[in-house]
Scaffold this motif. Structure first.
Motif, PDB file in Angstrom:
ATOM      1  N   VAL A 116       0.697  -1.002  -0.076  1.00 21.82           N
ATOM      2  CA  VAL A 116       0.078   0.058   0.201  1.00 21.82           C
ATOM      3  C   VAL A 116       0.591   1.313  -0.005  1.00 21.82           C
ATOM      4  CG1 VAL A 116      -1.529   1.274   1.167  1.00 21.82           C
ATOM      5  CG2 VAL A 116      -2.529  -1.103   1.302  1.00 21.82           C
ATOM      6  N   ALA A 117       1.844   1.510   1.052  1.00 24.40           N
ATOM      7  CA  ALA A 117       2.540   2.205   1.051  1.00 24.40           C
ATOM      8  C   ALA A 117       3.307   3.405   0.236  1.00 24.40           C
ATOM      9  CB  ALA A 117       3.787   2.376   1.799  1.00 24.40           C
ATOM     10  N   PRO A 118       3.491   2.282  -1.210  1.00 24.63           N
ATOM     11  CA  PRO A 118       4.665   3.089  -2.848  1.00 24.63           C
ATOM     12  C   PRO A 118       3.073   3.839  -3.733  1.00 24.63           C
ATOM     13  CG  PRO A 118       4.618   0.751  -2.934  1.00 24.63           C
ATOM     14  CD  PRO A 118       3.995   1.254  -1.437  1.00 24.63           C
ATOM     15  N   ILE A 119       1.406   2.983  -3.114  1.00 19.67           N
ATOM     16  CA  ILE A 119       0.759   3.338  -3.447  1.00 19.67           C
ATOM     17  C   ILE A 119       0.265   5.205  -2.904  1.00 19.67           C
ATOM     18  CG2 ILE A 119      -1.789   3.367  -4.648  1.00 19.67           C
ATOM     19  CD1 ILE A 119      -0.657   0.503  -4.653  1.00 19.67           C
ATOM     20  N   VAL A 120       0.053   5.186  -1.650  1.00 20.06           N
ATOM     21  CA  VAL A 120      -0.279   6.189  -0.993  1.00 20.06           C
ATOM     22  C   VAL A 120       0.221   7.317  -1.532  1.00 20.06           C
ATOM     23  CG1 VAL A 120      -1.923   4.814   0.636  1.00 20.06           C
ATOM     24  CG2 VAL A 120       0.274   5.499   0.947  1.00 20.06           C
ATOM     25  N   ALA A 121       1.346   6.944  -1.127  1.00 21.60           N
ATOM     26  CA  ALA A 121       2.543   7.604  -1.884  1.00 21.60           C
ATOM     27  C   ALA A 121       2.168   9.047  -2.736  1.00 21.60           C
ATOM     28  CB  ALA A 121       3.881   7.878  -1.481  1.00 21.60           C
TER      29      ALA A 121
END
Length: 340
Positions: free
Chosen positions: A92-97
């Motif tokens: 999820v982290a790279p997408i929400v970034a």
């Protein structure tokens, strides 16, 4: 949120947020977290379909985590309503970034994908163009444009037609012919491709068309050195309404095959995905980078890709901006065959 990983909403949390936001949205692009992350686990109370319907109209991307759901049957309806589904919280982290950097474009992307899912493709292209024009007038594209002013004078001049046309009886070959520039979808390329495809539409004696690119790659997508040269977004939409290669390709798609190689970025995959059959060399890679400009796919990708790989995988490509290789594209159905 810790270490770039946002907090998740389980079924109980979703239920509570839905009731708390009955008069408004649970997530929106101006919130500190301009997205929702859901892991639909917990006690089932029979209102999961209502939760799914509520998620499907949120003005922000909704990211579902499949691995957390286990054997919860209700999770299927909730996950189906999500814009993107990933296997693990770490994904999820790279997408929400990326969403944080362009929340308006991210919201517009998922809204377009949702609303056009059941539309005839011709109508869906109009919705995509209107949304694209809206973002062209927005602050995210303006910020990118200030840092990257248009520079059409820097485009390397190349000899010959932008689209090479070769006919052999009932077969027609259309070759994107700006290899030194990596076949970008410039105004020149767009107009030449429209004219060639219009010729196909009006000539029933052409039984098959093969679309390919000269040089090392099929196309690196929109010519970024021309971005920002349109007089205004409304005029740009009007031009797309008359000079969009995807719209013409739709009228003859059953006769068209496309062959990909090397970079297929932005319109370099959005357009060929409309073709009846798509083949790819093993060195092919595919990417949708438009979010970085504060935009969404605007060459037909919000229409062509979902009809091949589904809404959620299309949203994943656009929100993650990750590359996929030919093997993954073949597995997903974006490419029909890998050829040497």
């Amino acid at each position: 949120m810790a270490d770039g990983v946002p907090s998740m909403l389980d079924l109980a949390g979703l239920r509570e947020l839905r009731f708390a936001s009955a008069a408004g949205a649970g997530g929106w692009p101006f919130a500190s977290d301009p997205f929702l992350v859901v892991a639909p686990v917990g006690v089932e109370l029979g209102d999961e379909d209502a939760i799914a319907a509520w998620l499907a109209v949120q003005p922000c991307p909704v990211i579902g985590i499949a691995a957390k759901t286990g054997a919860v049957t209700a999770a299927r309806a909730v996950l189906a309503a999500c814009d993107v589904v990933v296997d693990d919280i770490g994904d999820v982290a790279p997408i929400v970034a990326n969403i944080r950097k362009a929340p308006l474009a991210a919201m517009t992307l998922v809204q377009v994908l949702r609303v056009t899912a059941g539309m005839p493709p011709e109508q869906a292209l109009v919705v995509e163009s209107l949304a694209y024009a809206t973002l062209q007038a927005g602050p995210e594209f303006a910020a990118w444009s200030r840092a990257n002013p248009s520079a059409p004078h820097r485009i390397v001049a190349e000899e010959g037609p932008a689209v090479r046309i070769e006919r052999d009886g009932p077969r027609l070959d259309l070759v994107l012919n700006r290899p030194r520039n990596r076949n970008p979808m410039s105004v020149e390329m767009r107009d030449a491709l429209c004219e060639a495809l219009q010729f196909v539409v009006t000539d029933d004696s052409i039984a098959s068309v093969r679309l390919s690119g000269a040089g090392a790659c099929f196309s690196t997508g929109g010519e970024v050195r021309e971005f920002g040269t349109a007089p205004d977004p409304a005029t740009a939409h009007a031009v797309r309404s008359q000079r969009l290669p995807a719209a013409v390709l739709l009228a003859c798609a059953e006769r068209v095959s496309a062959h990909l190689q090397g970079a297929c970025i932005g319109s370099g995959i959005e357009l060929p995905a409309f073709a009846r059959r798509v083949t790819a060399a093993r060195d092919t890679f595919i990417q949708l980078p438009e979010l970085r400009f504060g935009l969404i796919p605007g060459a037909g990708g919000c229409v062509s890709l979902p009809r091949r790989i589904g809404r959620q995988r299309t949203a994943w490509l656009a929100l993650s901006m990750r590359r996929i290789n030919a093997a993954t594209a073949r597995e997903w159905g974006l490419v029909d065959e890998i050829v040497d």
